[in-house]
Design a protein around this motif. Structure first.
Motif, PDB file in Angstrom:
ATOM      1  N   LEU A  78     -48.227   6.040  84.979  1.00 50.26           N
ATOM      2  CA  LEU A  78     -47.873   5.221  83.855  1.00 50.26           C
ATOM      3  C   LEU A  78     -48.026   5.764  82.506  1.00 50.26           C
ATOM      4  N   PRO A  79     -47.139   5.582  81.538  1.00 48.93           N
ATOM      5  CA  PRO A  79     -47.140   6.292  80.282  1.00 48.93           C
ATOM      6  C   PRO A  79     -48.574   5.725  79.339  1.00 48.93           C
ATOM      7  N   LEU A  80     -48.907   6.767  78.741  1.00 50.84           N
ATOM      8  CA  LEU A  80     -50.175   6.217  77.999  1.00 50.84           C
ATOM      9  C   LEU A  80     -49.873   5.181  76.908  1.00 50.84           C
ATOM     10  N   GLY A  81     -50.906   4.297  76.671  1.00 49.05           N
ATOM     11  CA  GLY A  81     -50.373   3.088  76.024  1.00 49.05           C
ATOM     12  C   GLY A  81     -49.895   2.031  76.482  1.00 49.05           C
ATOM     13  N   THR A  82     -49.613   2.176  77.822  1.00 48.37           N
ATOM     14  CA  THR A  82     -49.179   0.860  78.478  1.00 48.37           C
ATOM     15  C   THR A  82     -50.065  -0.094  78.780  1.00 48.37           C
ATOM     16  N   THR A  83     -49.989  -1.441  78.723  1.00 46.88           N
ATOM     17  CA  THR A  83     -50.709  -2.567  78.753  1.00 46.88           C
ATOM     18  C   THR A  83     -50.544  -3.117  80.121  1.00 46.88           C
ATOM     19  N   ALA A  84     -51.497  -3.312  80.859  1.00 45.05           N
ATOM     20  CA  ALA A  84     -51.173  -3.790  82.503  1.00 45.05           C
ATOM     21  C   ALA A  84     -52.221  -4.817  82.768  1.00 45.05           C
ATOM     22  N   ARG A  85     -51.883  -5.607  83.513  1.00 44.28           N
ATOM     23  CA  ARG A  85     -52.631  -6.760  84.131  1.00 44.28           C
ATOM     24  C   ARG A  85     -53.134  -6.107  85.563  1.00 44.28           C
ATOM     25  N   VAL A  86     -54.318  -6.131  85.773  1.00 42.51           N
ATOM     26  CA  VAL A  86     -54.747  -5.738  87.088  1.00 42.51           C
ATOM     27  C   VAL A  86     -55.382  -6.658  87.949  1.00 42.51           C
ATOM     28  N   LYS A  87     -55.205  -6.886  89.290  1.00 44.99           N
ATOM     29  CA  LYS A  87     -55.473  -7.904  90.100  1.00 44.99           C
ATOM     30  C   LYS A  87     -56.250  -7.262  91.311  1.00 44.99           C
ATOM     31  N   ASN A  88     -57.547  -7.453  91.477  1.00 44.30           N
ATOM     32  CA  ASN A  88     -58.209  -7.296  92.568  1.00 44.30           C
ATOM     33  C   ASN A  88     -57.771  -7.920  93.775  1.00 44.30           C
ATOM     34  N   LEU A  89     -57.174  -7.465  94.554  1.00 41.26           N
ATOM     35  CA  LEU A  89     -56.535  -8.239  95.863  1.00 41.26           C
ATOM     36  C   LEU A  89     -57.316  -8.735  96.918  1.00 41.26           C
ATOM     37  N   GLU A  90     -58.664  -8.137  96.852  1.00 38.82           N
ATOM     38  CA  GLU A  90     -59.728  -8.987  97.769  1.00 38.82           C
ATOM     39  C   GLU A  90     -60.399 -10.024  97.026  1.00 38.82           C
ATOM     40  N   ARG A 104     -59.555 -11.628  91.310  1.00 36.32           N
ATOM     41  CA  ARG A 104     -59.896 -11.579  89.965  1.00 36.32           C
ATOM     42  C   ARG A 104     -58.922 -10.700  89.145  1.00 36.32           C
ATOM     43  N   THR A 105     -58.599 -10.863  87.802  1.00 34.69           N
ATOM     44  CA  THR A 105     -57.809  -9.999  87.029  1.00 34.69           C
ATOM     45  C   THR A 105     -58.432  -9.494  85.837  1.00 34.69           C
ATOM     46  N   ALA A 106     -57.743  -8.489  85.019  1.00 38.22           N
ATOM     47  CA  ALA A 106     -58.392  -7.953  83.946  1.00 38.22           C
ATOM     48  C   ALA A 106     -57.164  -7.195  83.131  1.00 38.22           C
ATOM     49  N   MET A 107     -57.251  -7.198  81.813  1.00 37.90           N
ATOM     50  CA  MET A 107     -56.359  -6.678  81.167  1.00 37.90           C
ATOM     51  C   MET A 107     -56.585  -5.237  80.646  1.00 37.90           C
ATOM     52  N   VAL A 108     -55.829  -4.209  81.202  1.00 43.05           N
ATOM     53  CA  VAL A 108     -56.171  -2.732  80.621  1.00 43.05           C
ATOM     54  C   VAL A 108     -55.289  -2.087  79.767  1.00 43.05           C
ATOM     55  N   GLU A 109     -55.570  -1.048  79.098  1.00 38.59           N
ATOM     56  CA  GLU A 109     -54.631  -0.117  78.496  1.00 38.59           C
ATOM     57  C   GLU A 109     -54.821   1.268  79.149  1.00 38.59           C
ATOM     58  N   VAL A 110     -53.846   1.924  79.332  1.00 37.81           N
ATOM     59  CA  VAL A 110     -53.713   3.244  79.934  1.00 37.81           C
ATOM     60  C   VAL A 110     -53.965   4.162  78.780  1.00 37.81           C
ATOM     61  N   GLU A 111     -55.085   4.919  78.766  1.00 33.58           N
ATOM     62  CA  GLU A 111     -55.442   5.684  77.540  1.00 33.58           C
ATOM     63  C   GLU A 111     -56.036   7.121  78.256  1.00 33.58           C
ATOM     64  N   ASP A 112     -55.980   7.226  79.582  1.00 31.81           N
ATOM     65  CA  ASP A 112     -56.179   8.666  80.484  1.00 31.81           C
ATOM     66  C   ASP A 112     -55.393   9.113  81.566  1.00 31.81           C
ATOM     67  N   ARG A 113     -55.519  10.105  81.862  1.00 30.57           N
ATOM     68  CA  ARG A 113     -54.623  10.610  83.103  1.00 30.57           C
ATOM     69  C   ARG A 113     -55.820  10.653  84.277  1.00 30.57           C
ATOM     70  N   GLY A 114     -55.336  10.425  85.358  1.00 34.53           N
ATOM     71  CA  GLY A 114     -55.937  10.387  86.612  1.00 34.53           C
ATOM     72  C   GLY A 114     -55.669   9.275  87.483  1.00 34.53           C
ATOM     73  N   PRO A 115     -56.356   8.705  88.377  1.00 34.02           N
ATOM     74  CA  PRO A 115     -57.511   9.321  88.936  1.00 34.02           C
ATOM     75  C   PRO A 115     -56.992  10.540  89.863  1.00 34.02           C
ATOM     76  N   GLU A 144     -53.416  -4.464  92.392  1.00 37.32           N
ATOM     77  CA  GLU A 144     -52.173  -4.860  91.854  1.00 37.32           C
ATOM     78  C   GLU A 144     -51.943  -4.489  90.587  1.00 37.32           C
ATOM     79  N   ILE A 145     -51.068  -3.501  90.240  1.00 39.34           N
ATOM     80  CA  ILE A 145     -50.877  -3.209  88.592  1.00 39.34           C
ATOM     81  C   ILE A 145     -49.532  -3.998  88.121  1.00 39.34           C
ATOM     82  N   SER A 146     -49.819  -4.786  87.373  1.00 37.34           N
ATOM     83  CA  SER A 146     -48.770  -5.445  86.699  1.00 37.34           C
ATOM     84  C   SER A 146     -48.399  -5.027  85.306  1.00 37.34           C
ATOM     85  N   PRO A 147     -47.436  -4.092  84.849  1.00 38.04           N
ATOM     86  CA  PRO A 147     -47.408  -3.528  83.394  1.00 38.04           C
ATOM     87  C   PRO A 147     -46.696  -4.808  82.769  1.00 38.04           C
TER      88      PRO A 147
END
Length: 151
Positions: free
Chosen positions: A76-88, A91-102, A130-133
């Motif tokens: 994902l490009p740096l600066g992408t805002t995404a909703r991350v959902k733990n499939l187990e 629970r969800t959380a909003m993140v911003e892609v600011e780094d390279r990895g894992p 599940e990552i939903s940009p």
């Protein structure tokens, strides 16, 4: 010989103009040719940053904070805002892609310890996600809504 020394003197005295901070940030936010700018949903394993990385510089030039909503993605490009959902846990959380990895095989996202806590994966260390940009920077400098924008 005189022409060469004059040319050399001109080259030595002409220093490159420093890139302004705002321009540099705009360049960092642009997608690389290999980045996935489609905004499609991704599924895979996520892990979290270790607390000892607190204060280290990320790919976007900012310093990492364990209390941030930072994430690292290889695609994902740096600066992408995404909703991350733990499939187990669901629970969800909003993140911003600011780094390279894992850089661990089989993982698609690293999140901060704070985000890992929100997702309920801090104890286990790894979880299927599940990552939903929501907003994806494009190669031309614009942004477009991703698959998570309509949810």
């Amino acid at each position: 010989m005189v022409a060469f020394s004059a040319l050399l003197a001109a080259a030595v005295t002409t220093a490159p103009v420093p890139v302004q901070a705002a321009e540099r940030n705009a360049q960092e936010q642009r997608a690389r040719p290999s980045d996935d700018t489609s905004g499609r949903v991704q599924r895979g394993q996520a892990s979290h940053y270790h607390r000892r990385l607190n204060g280290r510089r990320m790919a976007n030039g900012e310093r990492f904070s364990v209390n941030s909503n930072s994430a690292a993605s290889r695609t994902l490009p740096l600066g992408t805002t995404a909703r991350v959902k733990n499939l187990e846990t669901g629970r969800t959380a909003m993140v911003e892609v600011e780094d390279r990895g894992p850089y661990a095989r089989g993982r698609i996202l690293d999140v901060s310890p704070r985000t890992a806590q929100q997702l309920g994966m801090l104890e286990e260390g790894v979880a299927p996600v599940e990552i939903s940009p929501v907003e994806v920077p494009q190669r031309d400098g614009s942004t477009r809504p991703g698959a998570g924008a309509s949810r």
